[in-house]
Motif scaffolding. Structure first.
Motif, short mmCIF file in Angstrom:
data_model
loop_
_atom_site.label_atom_id
_atom_site.label_comp_id
_atom_site.label_asym_id
_atom_site.label_seq_id
_atom_site.Cartn_x
_atom_site.Cartn_y
_atom_site.Cartn_z
N SER A 120 8.23 -0.49 -15.31
CA SER A 120 6.88 -0.70 -14.76
C SER A 120 6.69 0.26 -13.60
CB SER A 120 6.68 -2.16 -14.37
OG SER A 120 7.64 -2.59 -13.43
N ARG A 121 6.33 -0.25 -12.43
CA ARG A 121 6.14 0.64 -11.28
C ARG A 121 7.47 1.23 -10.81
NH1 ARG A 121 3.60 -4.09 -9.07
NH2 ARG A 121 1.33 -4.11 -9.29
N ARG A 122 7.39 2.44 -10.31
CA ARG A 122 8.50 3.08 -9.60
C ARG A 122 7.97 3.54 -8.25
NH1 ARG A 122 8.01 5.96 -14.08
NH2 ARG A 122 7.85 7.96 -12.97
N ILE A 123 8.76 3.38 -7.22
CA ILE A 123 8.32 3.80 -5.91
C ILE A 123 8.36 5.32 -5.79
CG2 ILE A 123 9.18 1.64 -4.92
CD1 ILE A 123 11.38 3.43 -3.52
N VAL A 124 7.66 5.84 -4.80
CA VAL A 124 7.81 7.24 -4.39
C VAL A 124 8.64 7.19 -3.11
CG1 VAL A 124 6.63 9.31 -3.59
CG2 VAL A 124 5.64 7.92 -5.44
N PRO A 129 10.96 3.55 0.27
CA PRO A 129 9.60 4.05 0.04
C PRO A 129 9.17 5.02 1.13
CG PRO A 129 9.69 1.66 -0.29
CD PRO A 129 11.00 2.07 0.33
N LEU A 130 8.59 6.12 0.71
CA LEU A 130 8.16 7.15 1.64
C LEU A 130 7.12 6.58 2.61
CD1 LEU A 130 8.80 10.18 1.96
CD2 LEU A 130 6.76 10.66 0.61
N GLY A 131 7.36 6.78 3.90
CA GLY A 131 6.42 6.30 4.91
C GLY A 131 6.68 4.91 5.42
N SER A 132 7.71 4.24 4.90
CA SER A 132 8.01 2.87 5.36
C SER A 132 9.22 2.89 6.28
CB SER A 132 8.31 1.97 4.16
OG SER A 132 8.82 0.72 4.62
N ASP A 133 9.16 2.08 7.33
CA ASP A 133 10.25 2.00 8.30
C ASP A 133 11.18 0.81 8.07
OD1 ASP A 133 9.41 4.27 9.57
OD2 ASP A 133 8.36 3.23 11.19
N GLY A 140 0.78 -1.23 0.00
CA GLY A 140 0.00 0.00 0.00
C GLY A 140 0.81 1.28 0.00
N PHE A 141 2.12 1.17 -0.22
CA PHE A 141 2.93 2.38 -0.35
C PHE A 141 2.80 2.92 -1.77
CE2 PHE A 141 5.06 -0.01 3.09
CZ PHE A 141 4.93 0.93 4.11
N GLU A 142 3.00 4.21 -1.92
CA GLU A 142 2.73 4.87 -3.19
C GLU A 142 3.72 4.47 -4.27
OE1 GLU A 142 2.06 9.41 -5.01
OE2 GLU A 142 2.66 9.12 -2.90
N THR A 143 3.22 4.26 -5.48
CA THR A 143 4.06 3.99 -6.65
C THR A 143 3.56 4.81 -7.83
OG1 THR A 143 2.70 2.12 -7.40
CG2 THR A 143 4.54 1.61 -5.91
N LYS A 144 4.41 4.94 -8.85
CA LYS A 144 4.04 5.57 -10.10
C LYS A 144 4.26 4.58 -11.23
CE LYS A 144 5.07 10.37 -8.80
NZ LYS A 144 5.84 11.59 -9.16
N LEU A 145 3.65 4.87 -12.38
CA LEU A 145 3.77 3.97 -13.52
C LEU A 145 4.00 4.78 -14.79
CD1 LEU A 145 3.46 0.92 -14.39
CD2 LEU A 145 1.13 1.52 -15.03
N GLY A 146 5.11 4.48 -15.50
CA GLY A 146 5.33 5.06 -16.81
C GLY A 146 5.62 6.55 -16.80
N ARG A 147 5.49 7.15 -17.99
CA ARG A 147 5.79 8.58 -18.12
C ARG A 147 4.62 9.41 -17.63
NH1 ARG A 147 6.08 8.72 -24.79
NH2 ARG A 147 3.86 8.31 -25.18
N ASP A 148 4.91 10.63 -17.23
CA ASP A 148 3.92 11.47 -16.57
C ASP A 148 2.72 11.78 -17.44
OD1 ASP A 148 5.46 11.54 -14.29
OD2 ASP A 148 6.35 13.51 -14.71
N ARG A 173 15.49 -1.86 -10.23
CA ARG A 173 15.13 -0.73 -11.08
C ARG A 173 13.93 0.10 -10.63
NH1 ARG A 173 10.80 -2.22 -14.18
NH2 ARG A 173 10.50 -4.44 -14.55
N PRO A 174 13.07 -0.34 -9.70
CA PRO A 174 11.88 0.48 -9.38
C PRO A 174 12.16 1.64 -8.42
CG PRO A 174 11.47 -1.86 -8.94
CD PRO A 174 12.94 -1.67 -9.06
N LEU A 175 13.39 2.15 -8.39
CA LEU A 175 13.71 3.23 -7.48
C LEU A 175 12.86 4.47 -7.75
CD1 LEU A 175 17.63 3.20 -7.36
CD2 LEU A 175 16.00 1.88 -6.01
N SER A 176 12.83 5.35 -6.78
CA SER A 176 12.13 6.61 -6.92
C SER A 176 12.88 7.50 -7.91
CB SER A 176 12.05 7.30 -5.55
OG SER A 176 11.34 8.51 -5.62
N SER A 177 12.27 7.73 -9.07
CA SER A 177 12.95 8.47 -10.13
C SER A 177 11.93 8.96 -11.14
CB SER A 177 13.96 7.56 -10.85
OG SER A 177 13.29 6.60 -11.65
#
Length: 421
Positions: free
Chosen positions: A291-295, A352-356, A165-173, A363-367
């Protein structure tokens, strides 16, 4: 120790996941890798992604500087082991034999005491506030929970992050489209001295314009292999499919096989040198570039890479260019990294933002979409995994959150193993 409780549980046994597990285990932590296939190596094996992309600095003429590597540590250990088995091109230093890679990774995990569960899939996540408490793993024995102090998402698609349930993004903006998927394949019995790639591409493009070839890729991309007269094709292009949508992924696999047949038939019927060729194998899985990238706690941008930014909490280096295969059609955008330099990858982009107690390896780094296209390649992701594993060992030793790991201590530990950051 109860065998359902570990210091570290890694979801995904690709190169990044293996590196993360080994880096943690060699510091005395108990580590488990959960892998859906019956072998380690991830897309290097299941996707036949070969060769390794360049992992050195370049000079002004774009020549590889083999005396200035940017990816070392466990990645170098893996290539050294492959070379000892005669399974690595020690001249070009990029092509490898994936059957031997399976064995090298098995042996390394046993050597460092990493537990591996093959034919096992993460099917659920138990989260309490900012912490992941457990994951559900399904296999031939049913479904069982595994607990850990720290979890590593090395799924390649940020599955664990998304399931938690942590935030992710997908593909180009602008439209959410990802880089196209590619099914790699191999062709045997090729007279490699006879075939002319430029002439083959010219004919391919002419037939493409006539509507006789459906593949949208603009050229024919091939690589040599470790086996004589066998040519590796990285040249199918599946556009417009969501790599984390099961229906889209199924359609992509089927469409890719049609493209394999189309391209092989074209080569055999029209290209000198392929007259007696035979379709040898296609990968077990279509290759996913994006695919997904984390925030995450920080976000890597194309400006950071093109400017060769040196992050204080860096865990890996890279020189692979921004390399964007058009998500909606043909063409590829290349933006070169400056000569005689390198960019770095920060630990904070893997958190991931909000995870401890979750770190992403691979490759799914925040980017941004653009930056992701550069550091997604295997030499870099292996080093990201090693850096993540080192950070985990320090966080657990000091009983602190991953984002509070001291950079100097982290780099001192990585120095012990020849890991570059």
């Amino acid at each position: 120790m109860n065998n359902s409780m570990y210091d570290v549980v890694v979801v995904g046994g690709g190169l990044a996941g293996v590196a993360a597990a080994i880096a943690a285990a060699r510091e005395g932590l108990s580590a488990l890798i959960v892998e859906k296939y019956g072998f380690l190596g991830g897309m290097a094996v299941s996707g036949l992604v070969n060769p390794f992309m360049p992992y050195w600095q370049f000079d002004e003429q774009r020549r590889k500087l083999h005396d200035k590597p940017v990816n070392a540590g466990l990645f170098k250990l893996i290539t050294d082991r492959l070379a000892q088995m005669g399974a690595f091109d020690t001249v070009g230093k990029m092509t490898f034999h994936e059957e031997y890679l399976k064995l090298v990774l098995d042996r390394l995990c046993r050597e460092y005491g990493v537990k591996v569960l093959f034919h096992s899939q993460m099917t659920g996540v138990g989260r309490d506030g900012n912490r992941i408490e457990r994951i559900a793993v399904s296999n031939k024995a049913g479904t069982r929970d595994y607990k850990a102090k720290v979890f590593v998402d090395a799924s390649g698609d940020a599955d664990l992050t998304a399931f938690a349930g942590f935030e992710t993004k997908l593909g180009r903006d602008e439209d959410g489209l990802c880089q196209p998927m590619t099914l790699c394949f191999r062709v045997a019995n090729v007279n490699c001295a006879k075939w002319d790639r430029k002439k083959a591409i010219a004919l391919y493009q002419a037939m493409q314009k006539q509507g006789l070839i459906q593949n949208k890729r603009e050229d024919i991309l091939t690589f040599p292999t470790m086996i004589d007269n066998v040519v590796h094709f990285n040249s199918t292009r599946i556009n417009g499919k969501n790599p984390v949508d099961p229906e889209d992924l199924t359609e992509a696999e089927m469409e890719a096989r049609e493209q394999v047949h189309e391209l092989f038939t074209f080569m055999k019927q029209h290209v000198p040198g392929f007259e007696h060729s035979a379709l040898l194998i296609s990968a077990a899985q279509t290759g996913v570039r994006e695919s997904r990238r984390i925030v995450g706690e920080s976000t890597v941008t194309e400006k950071d890479l093109l400017g060769c930014r040196k992050f204080p909490d860096s865990i890996a280096r890279g020189t692979y260019d921004i390399d964007i295969h058009n998500p909606s059609g043909s063409g590829t955008v290349i933006m070169h990294i400056p000569a005689n330099d390198y960019y770095t990858i920060p630990l904070s982009a893997a958190l991931p933002l909000g995870s401890d107690n979750l770190v992403v390896a691979g490759r799914p780094l925040s980017s941004t979409h653009e930056a992701h296209s550069a550091f997604r390649v295997m030499p870099i992701t292996t080093c990201i995994g090693e850096g993540a594993g080192c950070a985990i060992s320090l966080a657990l030793r000091e009983n602190i959150p991953l984002k509070r790991v001291d950079c100097a201590d982290l780099h001192k530990l990585m120095d012990q193993y020849g890991a570059l950051y």
